[in-house]
Design a protein around this motif. Structure first.
Motif, mmCIF file in Angstrom:
data_model
loop_
_atom_site.group_PDB
_atom_site.id
_atom_site.type_symbol
_atom_site.label_atom_id
_atom_site.label_comp_id
_atom_site.label_asym_id
_atom_site.label_seq_id
_atom_site.Cartn_x
_atom_site.Cartn_y
_atom_site.Cartn_z
ATOM 1 N N ALA A 35 32.564 -5.933 -48.774
ATOM 2 C CA ALA A 35 33.365 -6.052 -47.554
ATOM 3 C C ALA A 35 33.903 -7.461 -47.443
ATOM 4 O O ALA A 35 33.273 -8.425 -47.892
ATOM 5 C CB ALA A 35 32.534 -5.699 -46.322
ATOM 6 N N THR A 77 27.553 1.597 -48.264
ATOM 7 C CA THR A 77 28.837 1.163 -47.736
ATOM 8 C C THR A 77 28.614 -0.079 -46.896
ATOM 9 O O THR A 77 27.692 -0.127 -46.078
ATOM 10 C CB THR A 77 29.470 2.264 -46.859
ATOM 11 O OG1 THR A 77 29.762 3.400 -47.682
ATOM 12 C CG2 THR A 77 30.762 1.778 -46.236
ATOM 13 N N LEU A 79 30.725 -2.662 -44.323
ATOM 14 C CA LEU A 79 31.972 -2.879 -43.610
ATOM 15 C C LEU A 79 31.784 -3.927 -42.540
ATOM 16 O O LEU A 79 30.670 -4.165 -42.064
ATOM 17 C CB LEU A 79 32.509 -1.587 -43.002
ATOM 18 C CG LEU A 79 31.822 -1.031 -41.751
ATOM 19 C CD1 LEU A 79 32.806 -0.218 -40.938
ATOM 20 C CD2 LEU A 79 30.631 -0.166 -42.126
ATOM 21 N N SER A 80 32.888 -4.549 -42.175
ATOM 22 C CA SER A 80 32.874 -5.595 -41.162
ATOM 23 C C SER A 80 33.355 -5.037 -39.833
ATOM 24 O O SER A 80 34.199 -4.127 -39.787
ATOM 25 C CB SER A 80 33.785 -6.749 -41.596
ATOM 26 O OG SER A 80 33.975 -7.674 -40.544
ATOM 27 N N LEU A 87 28.378 -7.458 -40.160
ATOM 28 C CA LEU A 87 28.554 -6.478 -41.212
ATOM 29 C C LEU A 87 27.589 -5.321 -41.006
ATOM 30 O O LEU A 87 26.471 -5.511 -40.514
ATOM 31 C CB LEU A 87 28.311 -7.101 -42.592
ATOM 32 C CG LEU A 87 29.137 -8.336 -42.963
ATOM 33 C CD1 LEU A 87 28.754 -8.809 -44.356
ATOM 34 C CD2 LEU A 87 30.622 -8.060 -42.879
ATOM 35 N N GLY A 137 33.518 3.748 -40.715
ATOM 36 C CA GLY A 137 34.552 2.983 -40.041
ATOM 37 C C GLY A 137 34.202 2.829 -38.571
ATOM 38 O O GLY A 137 33.396 3.593 -38.027
ATOM 39 N N CYS A 189 37.039 7.308 -50.063
ATOM 40 C CA CYS A 189 37.112 6.047 -49.334
ATOM 41 C C CYS A 189 37.668 6.321 -47.939
ATOM 42 O O CYS A 189 38.212 7.395 -47.663
ATOM 43 C CB CYS A 189 37.978 5.013 -50.066
ATOM 44 S SG CYS A 189 39.694 5.498 -50.292
ATOM 45 N N ALA A 191 39.377 4.240 -44.140
ATOM 46 C CA ALA A 191 39.944 3.037 -43.533
ATOM 47 C C ALA A 191 40.309 3.319 -42.088
ATOM 48 O O ALA A 191 40.643 4.460 -41.727
ATOM 49 C CB ALA A 191 41.184 2.570 -44.299
ATOM 50 N N LYS A 230 39.264 2.763 -53.932
ATOM 51 C CA LYS A 230 38.952 1.994 -52.734
ATOM 52 C C LYS A 230 40.238 1.856 -51.929
ATOM 53 O O LYS A 230 41.334 2.046 -52.448
ATOM 54 C CB LYS A 230 38.400 0.610 -53.087
ATOM 55 C CG LYS A 230 37.197 0.622 -54.000
ATOM 56 C CD LYS A 230 35.969 1.213 -53.332
ATOM 57 C CE LYS A 230 34.762 1.131 -54.247
ATOM 58 N NZ LYS A 230 33.554 1.728 -53.632
ATOM 59 N N VAL A 232 42.273 -0.344 -48.398
ATOM 60 C CA VAL A 232 42.314 -1.383 -47.376
ATOM 61 C C VAL A 232 43.574 -1.196 -46.539
ATOM 62 O O VAL A 232 44.501 -0.485 -46.937
ATOM 63 C CB VAL A 232 42.312 -2.807 -47.982
ATOM 64 C CG1 VAL A 232 40.994 -3.115 -48.656
ATOM 65 C CG2 VAL A 232 43.477 -2.975 -48.954
#
Length: 298
Positions: A35, A77, A79-80, A87, A137, A189, A191, A230, A232
């Motif tokens: 991340a 996984t 994630l921020s 995180l 997410g 993935c 987002a 992946k 973004v």
């Protein structure tokens, strides 16, 4: 078509958007959870926790590990949160199944270099092992976790929710009987963009989005489904790279529910993908590649 999108005259090859940077000092395999937050890239494998500084291109291995000892907890996984100050590590367990890891997640506070204890309120059953095939997410303060596997090796079709502020939550009613995904669903993935959580599943051949983790709507799938990829978010679009997508960046535009592609390059395989400024960073093995996304297709 690529020449038109990038503003070049017909017959003149466009300048490469790709650049390979100096190799990493450590090997980033696909089992790392990765991340980006505040100009840094975090690599988590339980017993390993490293950070790559984008500005200096230096790697630090002195951060506190999520789990002490030598046992790795791969394929989770990371994630921020939107602020980049916390995180979330979801999934990630190792056989033999670790009871404290089943149905739990942990948080890392960037400023203090500290991990929380396992937080189990998000899941109501110890029968679920969240390993590979998990995406997560945060939408409107809600942590949404999709995928994973049961202890018998079958795919979990449930969706889990938690309050991303208080780190408390409960199992939703989304299960095999009413889940919109089919039985072959394993997320590739996911987002978050514009208040939606987007999830691509190569195995189910579906691309969907949700605002609450319960109600899902189907979207146009790319011409070539990218398992192992992946993704973004940049400039109100979602960029997919790696896996079956190969070296081509596939771009999804939610405003038009349509797909486009960018110039091929980079390693093709991908362990992690991070956006910083207008550059896409691709990490694979010891390789670090960047792709300049500005200008980009309209």
């Amino acid at each position: 078509m690529l020449e038109v999108l990038l503003g070049n005259k017909p017959g003149i090859p466009p300048p490469s958007i790709w650049e390979r940077l100096e190799d990493n000092t450590f090997y980033v395999d696909p089992s790392f959870a990765i991340a980006g937050a505040q100009g840094k890239v975090y690599f988590d494998k339980g017993n390993l926790f490293n950070v790559y500084d984008i500005a200096t291109k230096l790697v630090s291995t002195t951060l506190k590990k999520r789990r002490p000892g030598t046992l790795a907890y791969p394929y989770g996984t990371l994630l921020s949160d939107p602020s980049g100050t916390k995180l979330y590590a979801t999934g990630a367990a190792a056989p033999p199944y670790q009871p404290e890891r089943l149905g739990s997640y942990t948080t890392y506070i960037v400023s203090s270099d500290t991990w929380s204890a396992s937080i189990g309120g998000i899941y109501s059953t110890a029968a679920t092992y969240f390993g590979s095939g998990v995406v997560a997410g945060i939408v409107g303060g809600l942590l949404i976790v999709v995928g994973g596997f049961l202890q018998d090796g079958t795919a979990s079709l449930r969706t889990y929710l938690s309050d991303a502020v208080t780190d408390k939550g409960a199992l939703t009613t989304t299960d095999r009987s009413n889940n919109p995904w089919n039985a072959d669903f394993t997320p590739s993935c996911g987002a978050v963009l514009g208040g939606y959580f987007y999830v691509l599943s190569a195995y189910a051949g579906r691309f969907m989005r949700t605002t609450d983790g319960i109600t899902w709507s189907s979207l146009t799938v790319p011409p070539k489904i990218g398992g192992g990829c992946k993704c973004v978010v940049y400039n109100n679009k979602i960029y997919f790279y790696g896996g079956y997508f190969g070296q081509t960046i596939h771009v999804y535009n939610p405003a038009t529910n349509s797909w486009s592609t960018l110039q091929p390059g980079g390693p093709g395989n991908v362990s992690g993908l991070v956006i910083w400024g207008s550059k896409l960073y691709v990490f694979y093995a010891t390789q670090v590649w960047t792709a300049e996304l500005n200008p980009e297709p309209a």
